[in-house]
Scaffold this active site. Structure first.
Site, PDB file in Angstrom:
ATOM      1  CD  GLU A  90     150.241 -17.613 -29.240  1.00 23.44           C
ATOM      2  OE1 GLU A  90     151.282 -17.338 -29.877  1.00 23.44           O
ATOM      3  OE2 GLU A  90     149.105 -17.286 -29.622  1.00 23.44           O
ATOM      4  CB  SER A 456     140.198  32.181  16.940  1.00 20.11           C
ATOM      5  OG  SER A 456     140.080  33.582  17.013  1.00 20.11           O
TER       6      SER A 456
END
Length: 821
Positions: A90, A456
């Protein structure tokens, strides 16, 4: 000679005029386009939006949250070879130019002039700094105006930022395809590697992508991708980063990429969604999706798989036992090419990955065909269940490999739903969570979002209140009929035991082991429903439990996670735990911003350096002490009895200390089991999303408990059993399990007593008999509990005697269906 001097002078003048004109033009352009440029200084504190990642407790990745997939990596951590690859591809003069590479611009002009008229791609000359200016501060508009602004901003960036800072911004911001922003995310996406694991060809491929990642897809455009990678390698050779031999070797290396999905170690979508919601609530959506947080969760991947599989197996088991086969997915009319036809059929939602699509080829033999043209025979046990199937019907099957052969079982997505959650009872860390059959089918988390009656499974908190008030597991209490007037216009409430039978005077231990409702109601009367409500709040089960007696049987609603967390106090010595999913949160630079732990390291300091001479530090739970440690152990021993002799007796097959309680609501609409070993706490809920009966005799012990059992069996496989911890102030006394009195008989059990309590001084609970108002002239089966007698506490009641003042809703009866067992 004069003519030459004239020409020379003219050229000098023209040159000066041109230079002045050019300078004036540049000065004009600089002033013209410098006026409304974005402020480049905002990049001083710029932090790119990056992915928040969630890890399990073993460090494996379990999920990500991001709008853009990005992992921030400081420049000092990025390998130099990777930086070299990007510089060659680049901007080879990056470290020498001042923002614009005039040499590069001249070279690009010459190359593009030479290539004019050809099909070759135009050569650009944007530096990395110019790309930063464009990507961060400008748009992608193609115009000379934007290029001029780009150049001006590039000069300004170079004046205000170091080269390394510019590279850091660039390498973390650049888009490299596949939804990956930045080099770290791209390395994971394409190669499932960290940056330091990349080789030269892989680095070169990443450096080849910035210009046009879609043009160099590693599969769809493989040849172009390899060619572009090799071009980068050649540039690296020209710049002296690799030699000729390395270049030739690297160019011949195949381009091998992997699917990014391989990063996720375990499928835990319900748990992950809970983490997402908690992070969003605490830090906001911006931090969640852009902040790059590192979340260290409490999830145990192995336990998560065990929990998920146990829940699914339990739901399948119920579905096969209690429901009929609901029919084929679809039907293939022509079976000439059934293998290909199967590939065109969409998989139904909720179909598990381990299931396959199959088509019935022969109804008589139950021969099925699979996608790969393989033919199989359906297991004999499923012939009756799928009896209505016809030729061409497409069904779901699961192949189960046994030691002898492969079994092919018919499958369907259950209508029944459920949830399972597992925690560390000492710390509250959630180790596993599955909130339903399948997240794709339903995102509703039944472990944290479903409010259901507990039945329960709520009773242990009432018994804990009784023990804390000075009772003992050997205290006798009446298991006899009761009725209550609920007020004008209300039906008389007559709580019943599940089997509608009575056992007379029984111990608290036996009452909970057998889940006797009438004992529980009497015990709630004794301790007071206000106390029961306070215990529900203290234990984190329910903050606003109405003080009505019906709620003592579990008619109030809560979530599986809250109910399960409440049981932790019984195991850990009486301390409250707060369930948590997150151990630690770090920001993008590794700083810890959140640390959730109820454990404190005793004797530790920040300056401590570990050595073999130092004893292993003690971790202490810092949660509130909400129950006496001795009472907590008494509850554990009673709940251990539930598994040894009571409603959860099938857990004896696990051959290890285990405690727990079943729960079933009226009409079997909700079924539960909550239980624990010294190391692991787990809760299971099973029921329909729209509450309806699960069927006759479908209880917590027959529906939820098998799921708990399968999970615990898998979780403890290969582990040596450990006993529950006994506090120092607990006395073990051998008692008769029927009378609660001391005994030396072999049939006796060792019962824990706290403080100065013993079998003699905690023998009876005295409770009043409650009947309807005088106008009804009705008495409970002609009997009342007289209490306190050494002999038979059941006394015939004189029907002419004055009735006891009835309870009213204000005094604590209330309404609700209550629990079974």
């Amino acid at each position: 000679m004069k003519i030459f001097k004239f020409i020379f002078a003219s050229l000098v003048i023209l040159g000066l005029v041109g230079a002045v004109t050019g300078f004036a033009f540049l000065f004009f352009m600089w002033n013209e386009f410098s006026q409304d440029l974005p402020d480049h200084k905002k990049l001083e504190n710029y932090e790119p939006p990056i992915t928040t990642r969630v890890y399990a407790n073993d460090g494996s990745l379990i999920g990500e949250f991001a709008r853009e997939k990005r992992v921030f990596t400081p420049i000092e951590v990025i390998p130099q070879n990777l930086i070299n690859a990007f510089l060659s591809a680049e901007d080879q003069n990056f470290y020498t130019h001042k923002g614009v590479d005039f040499t590069g611009v001249a070279r690009a002009i010459i190359i593009n002039f030479k290539n004019a008229g050809s099909n070759k791609r135009l050569v650009g000359a944007s530096t990395i700094t110019q790309q930063i200016a464009k990507n961060f501060l400008l748009t992608n508009e193609v115009s000379y105006e934007r290029k001029i602004k780009e150049a001006i901003l590039a000069f300004r960036l170079e004046q205000n930022f170091s080269k390394d800072r510019l590279l850091e911004l660039y390498l973390n911001q650049i888009y490299l395809g596949g939804g990956a922003y930045g080099v770290a995310a791209a390395a994971e996406h394409y190669f499932d590697k960290t940056l330091d694991e990349l080789n030269y060809p892989e680095m070169a491929y990443l450096a080849a992508l910035p210009k046009a990642p879609n043009n160099y897809h590693p599969i769809r455009q493989e040849k172009a991708a390899i060619a572009r990678r090799n071009w980068v390698l050649a540039r690296m050779n020209e710049d002296g980063y690799i030699n000729k031999d390395e270049l030739n070797e690297f160019k011949d290396t195949p381009l091998v990429t992997v699917a990014s999905e391989s990063e996720i170690s375990v499928d835990a979508p319900y748990f992950l969604e809970e983490v997402r919601r908690r992070i969003a609530d605490q830090y906001g959506s911006e931090s969640l999706y852009k902040g790059g947080l590192v979340v260290r969760s409490t999830l145990d991947p192995e336990l998560q798989i065990m929990a998920r599989d146990a829940l699914r197996e339990g739901l399948v088991s119920y579905d096969r036992r209690l429901t009929s086969y609901r029919g084929a997915v679809t039907n293939i009319v022509s079976l000439d090419d059934w293998g290909n036809e199967l590939t065109l059929i969409e998989r139904p939602k909720g179909m598990l990955p381990t299931w396959e699509m199959a088509v019935l080829l022969d109804r008589k033999k139950f021969e099925l065909g699979l996608i790969n043209d393989q033919k199989i025979i359906l297991d004999d046990r499923d012939h009756g269940w799928g009896g209505e199937l016809k030729r061409g019907d497409v069904v779901m099957i699961e192949t189960i490999q046994t030691s002898e052969k492969a079994l092919h079982r018919l499958r369907q997505v259950p209508k029944i739903q459920g949830a399972i959650v597992a925690l560390d009872p000492d710390t509250g860390r959630i180790l596993a969570m599955s909130g339903g059959w399948d997240y794709e089918l339903s995102e509703f988390n039944r472990a944290t979002q479903a409010l259901r009656q507990t039945g329960s499974a709520f009773k242990p908190f009432i018994y804990a209140a009784g023990l804390a008030k000075g009772l003992s597991p050997s205290t006798l209490i009446s298991d006899g009929p009761l009725e209550f007037d609920a007020g004008p216009g209300q039906d008389i409430w007559r709580p019943k035991n599940y089997n509608e039978k009575y056992m007379g005077n029984i111990t608290l231990r036996l009452a909970l082991e057998k889940s006797r409702n009438l004992v529980t109601v009497r015990l709630a009367q004794y301790v007071g429903m206000e106390t029961v409500s306070e215990y529900a709040r203290l234990f984190g089960v329910k903050d606003d439990l109405a003080p009505h007696l019906a709620n003592s049987l579990g008619s109030a609603e809560t979530t599986l996670l809250k109910l399960t967390s409440g049981y932790a106090t019984f195991e850990n010595g009486g301390r409250k735990i707060t369930p948590n999913l997150i151990d630690r949160v770090q920001d993008r630079r590794g700083k810890t911003v959140f640390n959730e732990s109820q454990m404190k390291c005793m004797g530790c300091s920040d300056m401590m350096v570990w050595s073999n001479d130092i004893a292993v530090p003690e971790l202490v739970n810092t949660g509130d002490q909400i129950l006496d440690a001795g009472v907590a152990y008494q509850m554990t021993e009673i709940l251990h009895g539930v598994a040894e002799r009571g409603t959860a007796v099938r857990l004896r097959e696990l051959n290890r200390p285990i405690a727990g309680k079943t729960g079933t609501t009226n009409d079997s609409k909700d079924t539960w089991f909550i239980g624990y070993t010294p190391d692991l706490l787990a809760g299971v809920f099973v029921g329909y999303d729209e509450p309806r009966s699960l069927g006759d005799k479908q209880t917590g012990s027959s529906v939820a408990l098998p799921i708990f059992k399968d999970f615990m069996m898998a979780a403890h496989e290969g582990k040596k059993p450990k006993p529950f911890r006994i506090p120092n102030d607990v006395n073990l006394i051998k008692v008769d399990p029927k009378t609660g009195l001391r005994t030396t008989s072999d049939s006796g059990i060792w019962e824990p007593f706290t403080g100065d309590t013993d079998p003699e001084n905690t023998r009876y609970i005295v409770t009043p008999a409650y009947v309807a108002p005088p106008a009804n002239n009705f008495y409970t089966d002609g009997y009342e509990f007289n209490g306190g007698n050494e002999g038979n506490a059941w006394q015939p009641r004189d029907p002419n005697s004055a009735p006891v003042t009835p309870l009213t809703p204000e005094r604590g009866v209330g309404s609700g269906t209550g629990g079974l067992y």
